[in-house]
Motif scaffolding. Structure first.
Motif, PDB file in Angstrom:
ATOM      1  N   GLN A 153      27.466-138.283  38.030  1.00  0.00           N
ATOM      2  CA  GLN A 153      27.317-138.475  39.472  1.00  0.00           C
ATOM      3  C   GLN A 153      28.232-137.526  40.248  1.00  0.00           C
ATOM      4  O   GLN A 153      27.858-136.993  41.278  1.00  0.00           O
ATOM      5  N   THR A 154      29.442-137.335  39.738  1.00  0.00           N
ATOM      6  CA  THR A 154      30.365-136.394  40.390  1.00  0.00           C
ATOM      7  C   THR A 154      29.823-134.968  40.350  1.00  0.00           C
ATOM      8  O   THR A 154      29.949-134.198  41.302  1.00  0.00           O
ATOM      9  N   ALA A 155      29.194-134.617  39.227  1.00  0.00           N
ATOM     10  CA  ALA A 155      28.677-133.248  39.067  1.00  0.00           C
ATOM     11  C   ALA A 155      27.536-132.951  40.039  1.00  0.00           C
ATOM     12  O   ALA A 155      27.364-131.811  40.495  1.00  0.00           O
ATOM     13  N   VAL A 156      26.728-134.000  40.373  1.00  0.00           N
ATOM     14  CA  VAL A 156      25.556-133.761  41.234  1.00  0.00           C
ATOM     15  C   VAL A 156      25.804-134.212  42.664  1.00  0.00           C
ATOM     16  O   VAL A 156      24.905-134.135  43.503  1.00  0.00           O
ATOM     17  N   SER A 157      27.018-134.692  42.975  1.00  0.00           N
ATOM     18  CA  SER A 157      27.283-135.235  44.307  1.00  0.00           C
ATOM     19  C   SER A 157      27.062-134.235  45.439  1.00  0.00           C
ATOM     20  O   SER A 157      26.637-134.634  46.528  1.00  0.00           O
ATOM     21  N   PRO A 158      27.323-132.918  45.285  1.00  0.00           N
ATOM     22  CA  PRO A 158      27.066-132.009  46.408  1.00  0.00           C
ATOM     23  C   PRO A 158      25.572-131.791  46.686  1.00  0.00           C
ATOM     24  O   PRO A 158      25.206-131.245  47.725  1.00  0.00           O
TER      25      PRO A 158
END
Length: 546
Positions: A153-158
């Motif tokens: 989720q952190t990796a795709v948050s942007p």
């Protein structure tokens, strides 16, 4: 423009997908590094074998948010209070990934199920790196390094669009979209191309763009794939807006063009009607043009031409009146002009007769030399005054030049000698008065200052298809600067200085009559004399003697 903007948007999607795959690859690399460190250390196996000491797993995952947990599967029958240590049951032994770990003995990525802590919830599925562990004593275990979904989720948050992370066989590992069902039953269609690709139309959700990028990690060399899906409407929104702006601009330009055309048409129509009225006035005989047209266009130029025409008409009327007044005066003066013309014809004859009378008296007084000179002078002057347009034969021109040489011989005596050499027939036709000016120039600027031994050669000879006439003297000659200046003046027909008029006249007459390839050339060297060469065509419209 639409296509260009859409291509830019697709390229941006490619860049976003590449960035996401890099982040996912970094997450997996962390898990691989942990598994590699565990495989190279006997700490975990020793702890399982003895059950003594501190739990070593906490040191591996305490500072790594990418790791959800590490699970150790062992078969020695010991019991551990830490839930991370799982005694292998028959059900676990029958799992495909456990069999592969025991058989192959190499690390690999696989999806495993983890029982939920709450009984009412179903099992959860995670991506885990399976690492077989073997101690030096021969004891074995299997470690499962489970990757944290929070890291995905952190990796795709942007990114605001759905992102799907799959194994190479199409099994979904993670998806940021709403369809997060049971992962081992969720697949995406496999795409044959191994490179980054753009898939269009109904791949996931219907009308969308899906960009897919494959990547792999170095430790296990396992391939994964990232899918980034964007609806058509989002991708083409900017191009649609640009299209609308262009439509508004084009419409505005059309409206402005029509308005400007109407204004310009009315403006020019008024000016043309005014010009038409002025021309009608002139046609009716009214030459008074009082109104003015201002501006810098063609109508203003036409009005200016009309005024010039009116001024010309008025001037012509004035000239006509004056011409009528002068006609009578002209008629009265015509008789007087005829008498003057007759007198101008009588004068040369009077001169010839007078010279002949003087010659006869000299002959009577036994002064034969003077009588001969007067005879030669009479022939020379008669030939000079009787020259007309057209060609003359070479014999006549040579005779005329010879008479001039005789007169100069009387002046210079033994100081200057001359010679005439002629190859062509006397019937060869040339322009009149083209040799004598060259001889006169040789006397005036060549041998006049020579006290003794002066010499002039006149040569007429063939040169291929041309006839060459050369007049050579052994006078003082010219330096290079003077020669260059003289050549330029003659070639340009420049007689403004009042010098070399005869030579320039000869050169220009030859070029005008025979063409630019013929004419005069001058060669001279200081202290060594001068040669003037005329080039004429061998055939001048008459028969010539070879």
């Amino acid at each position: 423009v639409q296509h260009i903007l859409e291509n830019y948007a697709v390229n941006d999607l490619r860049a976003d997908t590449d960035n996401i795959s890099t982040r996912f690859s970094d997450i997996l690399t962390v898990a691989e590094n942990v598994a590699k460190e565990m495989s190279q250390s006997d700490t975990v196996i020793n702890y399982i074998s003895t059950g003594e000491g501190n739990n070593p797993l906490s040191g591996f995952v305490s500072s790594l948010p990418q790791i959800e947990e590490i699970r150790i599967y062992y078969e020695n029958g010991l019991a551990f209070t830490d839930s991370s240590y799982i005694s292998v049951t028959d059900d676990i032994k029958n799992l495909s990934w456990y069999k592969r770990a025991k058989t192959d003995g190499v690390p690999f990525w696989n999806i495993i199920s983890v029982p939920s802590e709450e009984a009412e919830e179903e099992e959860k599925y995670y991506l885990a790196l399976i690492e077989p562990l073997t101690a030096k004593t021969g004891e074995t275990a299997v470690a499962a390094v489970i990757v944290s979904p929070t890291a995905y989720q952190t990796a795709v948050s942007p990114i605001n669009y759905p992102v799907t992370f799959t194994m190479s066989n199409g099994v979904v590992i993670y998806s940021s979209s709403d369809f997060r069902g049971i992962l081992d039953s969720m697949y995406v269609p496999l795409y044959e191309n191994d490179e980054a690709s753009v898939l269009q139309d109904n791949f996931f959700y219907g009308s969308d763009y899906t960009v897919t990028v494959p990547f792999s990690t170095g430790f296990t060399n396992t391939e994964f794939r990232i899918y980034l899906t964007v609806p058509y409407t989002d991708l083409t929104e900017e191009s649609r807006n640009v299209t609308l702006i262009y439509i508004w601009y084009v419409g505005l330009c059309l409206i402005l063009s029509i308005l400007i055309s109407i204004l310009l048409t009315g403006f020019f129509t008024r000016r043309i009607n005014f010009l038409k009225r002025q021309m009608n006035k002139v046609t009716g005989g009214d030459l008074e043009l009082s109104d003015e047209i201002k501006g810098e266009d063609e109508i203003y130029e036409l009005y200016g031409l009309l005024k010039q025409m009116v001024n010309s008409i008025m001037f012509s009327n004035t000239e006509t009146t004056e011409a009528k007044l002068q006609a009578e005066t002209f008629r009265l003066n015509q008789v007087e002009a005829e008498f003057k013309a007759l007198a101008s014809q009588i004068n040369p004859h009077f001169l010839y007769n007078t010279l002949e009378t003087i010659r006869m008296k000299a002959y009577s007084n036994d002064d034969r030399e003077t009588a001969e000179l007067l005879k030669v002078l009479g022939k020379f002057m008669r030939r000079s005054l009787s020259v007309k347009d057209g060609l003359v034969n070479l014999e006549t021109e040579i005779e005329f030049t010879h008479n001039y040489l005789k007169l100069q011989a009387a002046r210079f005596g033994d100081r200057v000698t001359y010679n005439i050499y002629c190859e062509p027939s006397g019937e060869y036709m040339i322009l009149p008065l083209i040799i004598q000016p060259l001889v006169e120039n040789a006397y005036a600027h060549g041998v006049e200052k020579v006290k003794q031994g002066g010499y002039i050669l006149i040569a007429v000879k063939y040169a291929g298809k041309d006839v060459i006439i050369e007049v050579t003297d052994n006078g003082g000659g010219m330096d290079k600067q003077t020669l260059t200046s003289l050549r330029e003046k003659i070639e340009n027909g420049d007689t403004s200085s009042g010098k070399s008029i005869g030579l320039t006249n000869v050169h220009m007459r030859i070029k005008k009559y025979f063409g630019n390839e013929y004419g005069m050339k001058i060669f001279s060297e200081l202290g060594k004399g001068t040669t003037i060469r005329l080039t004429l065509p061998r055939e001048t419209g008459t028969e010539t003697e070879e």
